[in-house]
Design an enzyme around this catalytic site. Sequence first.
Site, mmCIF file in Angstrom:
data_model
loop_
_atom_site.group_PDB
_atom_site.id
_atom_site.type_symbol
_atom_site.label_atom_id
_atom_site.label_comp_id
_atom_site.label_asym_id
_atom_site.label_seq_id
_atom_site.Cartn_x
_atom_site.Cartn_y
_atom_site.Cartn_z
ATOM 1 N N SER A 1 50.887 10.667 19.559
ATOM 2 C CA SER A 1 52.312 10.430 19.279
ATOM 3 C C SER A 1 53.188 10.441 20.526
ATOM 4 C CB SER A 1 52.836 11.476 18.292
ATOM 5 O OG SER A 1 52.402 11.187 16.984
ATOM 6 N N LYS B 1 55.077 7.371 21.266
ATOM 7 C CA LYS B 1 56.347 7.074 20.596
ATOM 8 C C LYS B 1 57.511 7.099 21.588
ATOM 9 C CE LYS B 1 55.444 8.734 15.859
ATOM 10 N NZ LYS B 1 54.078 9.310 15.870
ATOM 11 N N SER C 1 58.663 13.155 14.491
ATOM 12 C CA SER C 1 57.515 12.347 14.929
ATOM 13 C C SER C 1 57.073 11.366 13.840
ATOM 14 C CB SER C 1 56.336 13.246 15.319
ATOM 15 O OG SER C 1 55.364 12.531 16.047
ATOM 16 N N LYS D 1 58.177 15.399 23.771
ATOM 17 C CA LYS D 1 57.411 14.953 22.601
ATOM 18 C C LYS D 1 55.999 15.513 22.603
ATOM 19 C CE LYS D 1 57.046 12.320 18.959
ATOM 20 N NZ LYS D 1 56.033 13.269 18.453
#
Length: 392
Positions: free
Chosen positions: A56, A59, A116, A223
């Site tokens: 992720s 992202k 997320s 993140k």
Amino acid sequence: MKFLEKSLIAGLMTICAAMAQAQSFETSARAAYVYDQSTGTVLLAKDAEIPLPPASMSKLMTIYMAFEAIADGRLSVDDLLPVSAHAASFGGSSMFLDTTDRVRVEDLLRGVIVLSGNDASVVLAEALSPDGTEAGFARMMTERARQLGMSNSVFVNASGWPAAGHRMSIEDLGILSRRLITDFPTFYPLFAETEFAFDNRVPSNSQNRNPILRMGIGADGLKTGHTQEAGYGLAGSAVQGDRRVIFVITGLDSARERAEESERIVNWAFRQFAERDIAIAGTQIATADVWMGAQQSVGLTVAEDLRLLVPILHEGAVDARVVFDGPLQAPVTAGQAVGELIVTLDGLPEKRVPLFAEADVPLGGFSARMRTAALVLWSKYGFAPGTEPDGA
């Protein structure tokens, strides 16, 4: 013309004398990258250029491109975007969107950053894609990454969902993190938000997964990521005083290990290094000989105050030198870039700083040309005009 090195003035070497090698940091992460933003210093790079599954953390590229679209007017934070069946089909981290929803862009941004959300990532991707598909957006992501200097990134999707060929290097994630912070200061505070309860759909799903935000270490982003293939990873940033540290780690075995390793890295980066003033703008660092000039030399200076990040211990070698292609050819203009100051500290990459001419040196007249001719004859034959070598 030859490549020359000049010794530095004593004051600079005195300032540098206390610098030394910091104890190396051993990390259990599969790959790691630590960067001090205030001085542009890479403190740690472990397998940082190897393309790896980013989970992720990729992202962040979707978010970057959404921020760009808002900045240039292609998208508004108040736009309502439809949710396709493809977007609603994603499991894992989610905003729990369905095809009846039309969602504000601002909510989608929080859905990606805080929750997320895979579904939110795809909604944004389809809205910005040239052909309305996630695959088309992924191709845009790869092209834009190259333009940003991220040479080891290839995107197959917008969310980091496991897919063959979807790869980013840890260094590229560090570059992207820096750009998010510096390019979008208005939007970056979204990364520090610890909770987002979208429409109160699943209250238990409202917490930001980034563990460092709650550690009291100055963290304000960015993140987390996790898949079975990638392991546990985190792109993080923290501010203490005037310094900001950005780091990326991946390949940890658990969420707990990821959190503990992140805290260790932040504490190491802030406690084992300190900023030091090395030279003040306008200070003469060295001099360079000038060929055919009205003056025989010119001072070399730095254009801005020079601060370097240095290890706090007092035991390592320091190499500080000036290099330039010389002697310089007159005329020389004040402010002209003519060389570099190179400072090397054990355990850290060398720091290269441009050096500029301190003053104008116009082309010399007849006497200057004669003086130059004399210097050439002296260096080549060992005698000056009007003299003869011994034994002639």
